[in-house]
Write a protein that holds these residues in place. Structure first.
Motif, PDB file in Angstrom:
ATOM      1  N   ALA A 213       0.820  -1.299  -0.130  1.00 30.53           N
ATOM      2  CA  ALA A 213      -0.105   0.150  -0.070  1.00 30.53           C
ATOM      3  C   ALA A 213       0.782   1.364   0.151  1.00 30.53           C
ATOM      4  O   ALA A 213       1.850   1.324   0.718  1.00 30.53           O
ATOM      5  CB  ALA A 213      -0.736  -0.092   1.185  1.00 30.53           C
ATOM      6  N   LEU A 214       0.516   2.256  -0.770  1.00 27.52           N
ATOM      7  CA  LEU A 214       1.256   3.576  -1.003  1.00 27.52           C
ATOM      8  C   LEU A 214       0.317   4.527  -0.203  1.00 27.52           C
ATOM      9  O   LEU A 214      -0.807   4.981  -0.694  1.00 27.52           O
ATOM     10  CB  LEU A 214       1.570   3.640  -2.204  1.00 27.52           C
ATOM     11  N   GLU A 215       0.723   4.981   0.795  1.00 33.52           N
ATOM     12  CA  GLU A 215      -0.060   5.961   1.723  1.00 33.52           C
ATOM     13  C   GLU A 215       0.537   7.208   2.100  1.00 33.52           C
ATOM     14  O   GLU A 215       1.869   7.380   2.565  1.00 33.52           O
ATOM     15  CB  GLU A 215      -0.046   5.015   3.129  1.00 33.52           C
ATOM     16  N   MET A 216       0.038   8.247   1.616  1.00 28.17           N
ATOM     17  CA  MET A 216       0.325   9.356   1.758  1.00 28.17           C
ATOM     18  C   MET A 216      -0.607  10.756   2.537  1.00 28.17           C
ATOM     19  O   MET A 216      -0.335  11.674   2.268  1.00 28.17           O
ATOM     20  CB  MET A 216       1.080  10.180   0.239  1.00 28.17           C
ATOM     21  N   ALA A 217      -1.727  10.032   3.231  1.00 28.44           N
ATOM     22  CA  ALA A 217      -2.514  11.012   3.536  1.00 28.44           C
ATOM     23  C   ALA A 217      -2.324  11.515   5.096  1.00 28.44           C
ATOM     24  O   ALA A 217      -2.588  12.233   5.798  1.00 28.44           O
ATOM     25  CB  ALA A 217      -4.003  10.499   3.258  1.00 28.44           C
ATOM     26  N   GLY A 218      -1.962   9.955   5.750  1.00 28.86           N
ATOM     27  CA  GLY A 218      -2.113  10.377   7.101  1.00 28.86           C
ATOM     28  C   GLY A 218      -3.300   9.871   7.840  1.00 28.86           C
ATOM     29  O   GLY A 218      -4.250   9.628   7.362  1.00 28.86           O
ATOM     30  N   GLY A 219      -3.298  10.544   9.249  1.00 27.89           N
ATOM     31  CA  GLY A 219      -4.431  10.404   9.806  1.00 27.89           C
ATOM     32  C   GLY A 219      -5.079   8.825  10.050  1.00 27.89           C
ATOM     33  O   GLY A 219      -4.720   7.804   9.708  1.00 27.89           O
ATOM     34  N   ASP A 220      -6.770   9.047   9.682  1.00 32.42           N
ATOM     35  CA  ASP A 220      -7.570   7.945   9.767  1.00 32.42           C
ATOM     36  C   ASP A 220      -7.353   7.029   8.497  1.00 32.42           C
ATOM     37  O   ASP A 220      -7.502   5.832   8.615  1.00 32.42           O
ATOM     38  CB  ASP A 220      -8.859   8.369   9.842  1.00 32.42           C
ATOM     39  N   ILE A 221      -6.956   7.705   7.448  1.00 37.98           N
ATOM     40  CA  ILE A 221      -6.564   6.821   6.126  1.00 37.98           C
ATOM     41  C   ILE A 221      -5.406   5.907   6.576  1.00 37.98           C
ATOM     42  O   ILE A 221      -5.477   4.942   5.994  1.00 37.98           O
ATOM     43  CB  ILE A 221      -6.169   7.769   4.934  1.00 37.98           C
ATOM     44  N   PHE A 222      -4.373   6.251   7.144  1.00 36.63           N
ATOM     45  CA  PHE A 222      -3.364   5.429   7.452  1.00 36.63           C
ATOM     46  C   PHE A 222      -3.813   4.214   8.209  1.00 36.63           C
ATOM     47  O   PHE A 222      -3.530   3.114   7.891  1.00 36.63           O
ATOM     48  CB  PHE A 222      -2.220   6.101   8.336  1.00 36.63           C
ATOM     49  N   HIS A 223      -4.494   4.581   9.346  1.00 40.49           N
ATOM     50  CA  HIS A 223      -5.151   3.291  10.217  1.00 40.49           C
ATOM     51  C   HIS A 223      -6.114   2.639   9.317  1.00 40.49           C
ATOM     52  O   HIS A 223      -5.899   1.184   9.525  1.00 40.49           O
ATOM     53  CB  HIS A 223      -5.973   3.884  11.379  1.00 40.49           C
ATOM     54  N   GLU A 224      -6.937   3.024   8.595  1.00 41.50           N
ATOM     55  CA  GLU A 224      -7.797   2.277   7.586  1.00 41.50           C
ATOM     56  C   GLU A 224      -6.913   1.489   6.508  1.00 41.50           C
ATOM     57  O   GLU A 224      -7.171   0.332   6.338  1.00 41.50           O
ATOM     58  CB  GLU A 224      -8.738   2.928   6.956  1.00 41.50           C
ATOM     59  N   THR A 225      -5.881   1.935   6.092  1.00 45.21           N
ATOM     60  CA  THR A 225      -4.740   1.154   5.384  1.00 45.21           C
ATOM     61  C   THR A 225      -4.425  -0.184   5.918  1.00 45.21           C
ATOM     62  O   THR A 225      -4.156  -1.081   5.415  1.00 45.21           O
ATOM     63  CB  THR A 225      -3.936   2.116   4.864  1.00 45.21           C
ATOM     64  N   ILE A 226      -3.940   0.178   7.037  1.00 44.97           N
ATOM     65  CA  ILE A 226      -3.391  -0.980   7.966  1.00 44.97           C
ATOM     66  C   ILE A 226      -4.499  -2.180   8.122  1.00 44.97           C
ATOM     67  O   ILE A 226      -4.046  -3.107   7.965  1.00 44.97           O
ATOM     68  CB  ILE A 226      -3.024  -0.479   9.336  1.00 44.97           C
ATOM     69  N   HIS A 227      -5.752  -1.666   8.265  1.00 44.15           N
ATOM     70  CA  HIS A 227      -6.838  -2.491   8.263  1.00 44.15           C
ATOM     71  C   HIS A 227      -6.870  -3.460   7.005  1.00 44.15           C
ATOM     72  O   HIS A 227      -7.329  -4.548   7.065  1.00 44.15           O
ATOM     73  CB  HIS A 227      -8.345  -1.903   8.633  1.00 44.15           C
ATOM     74  N   CYS A 228      -6.470  -2.991   5.836  1.00 45.53           N
ATOM     75  CA  CYS A 228      -6.524  -3.512   4.679  1.00 45.53           C
ATOM     76  C   CYS A 228      -5.494  -4.490   4.193  1.00 45.53           C
ATOM     77  O   CYS A 228      -5.515  -5.019   3.061  1.00 45.53           O
ATOM     78  CB  CYS A 228      -6.780  -2.566   3.561  1.00 45.53           C
TER      79      CYS A 228
END
Length: 324
Positions: A213-228
């Protein structure tokens, strides 16, 4: 010469036109007449005083330029006046002329236009190394690309396919942007403004999650990405576009053997082999039609404040270019 700079941190309005002395190339350097300038989120972070490293004042933003060699410094014998080039610089790109190290210049093919060239280095190299050097993408794996219609995202979607990803899932904030990402090769599009977007990704992956996963938003987006994420998955973090850095407990990664990896492009510049070869490969992929660079708009340098405002409001698709 004309530049656009800021003397205080703040919103787009702090960007002001100024006249400064034209620089002179030193030993091992060249003077470049700038023909096109790439605009990036890093420029807005610099302007706000929120960049990864300190931003001194006054400051001229702009890290990537295309142009023409105007003058060569002492010891430079592999570039000639009049040659067209593209390069990454630390700062100073919002200007009519810049000085750059000769060993960081990449010659441009004759049929390669300046705007496309300026759109490629920072975001192209970022997408390339997010997937390869940091994400260690293997053939057949599933990749999640946030902001799949943006500058880095649109290139990452295409490169993920080129490098053999089995599925590419792109997120975006509108249906129009999701359509754009799919046209570039994304297999699925997910609107991350919806509350259940991470559940949708789990459905798309049949409950398995994604490998990279390529993540650049931070905040809740990061935590939801971890869930995925799938077991042994890699989340590569390369920005905090939301302005809200994510907090995490490393022990939470253990049950699925997850990795969270940070990426900062200037570190790549310290390893010329990673910079030169990968940028040359990107230029080749664009030239042969494998990689499409999406130009979201070309603007006059004097319109830099307007361009920053549009970029941060997420009103744009693809790369924004300034021309002196």
């Amino acid at each position: 010469m004309k530049v656009v700079q800021f003397t205080e941190y703040g919103g787009p309005e702090v960007l002001q036109r100024a006249e400064v002395e034209q620089p002179k190339p030193g030993s091992g350097e060249v003077l470049i007449k700038v023909t096109a300038i790439g605009v990036n989120y890093a420029d807005t972070a610099r302007r706000q005083g929120a960049y990864v490293i300190p931003t001194p004042l006054p400051f001229i933003p702009g890290a990537e330029v295309a142009g023409i060699v105007e003058e060569v410094g002492e010891g430079v014998d592999h570039f000639q006046v009049g040659e067209r080039i593209v390069t990454l610089i630390g700062s100073g790109g919002y200007a009519e002329y810049v000085v750059a190290k000769a060993n960081a210049l990449i010659p441009l093919p004759d049929d390669f236009d300046d705007e496309t060239a300026a759109a490629l280095p920072l975001q192209g190299l970022t997408a390339y190394h997010l997937l390869t050097t940091m994400g260690r993408l293997e053939k057949g794996e599933t990749v999640l690309v946030h902001a799949g219609a943006g500058g880095v995202g649109s290139l990452a979607v295409q490169l993920a396919k080129h490098f053999g990803a089995g599925k590419v899932i792109a997120t975006a904030s509108t249906e129009e942007k999701l359509t754009a990402a799919k046209e570039l090769g994304a297999d699925y599009g997910v609107n991350y403004t919806k509350a259940d977007w991470s559940d949708e990704i789990m459905k798309v992956t049949e409950g398995k999650g994604v490998d990279v996963a390529l993540e650049m938003a931070g905040g809740d987006i990061f935590h939801e990405t971890i869930h995925c994420m799938r077991s042994f998955g890699r989340v590569v973090v390369y920005g905090v576009a939301s302005g809200s850095p994510a907090e995490m407990y490393p022990s939470g990664l253990m049950n699925r053997n997850l990795s969270v990896i940070g990426f900062f492009l200037p570190q790549i510049m310290k390893k010329p082999i990673l910079f030169e070869k990968s940028l040359e490969e990107l230029l080749h992929l664009v030239n042969n039609g494998t990689l499409k660079v999406t130009i979201g708009g070309v603007y006059n340098l004097d319109d830099a404040a307007q361009v920053h405002e549009s970029l941060q409001a997420r009103k744009t698709q693809g790369k924004l270019i300034l021309k002196p």
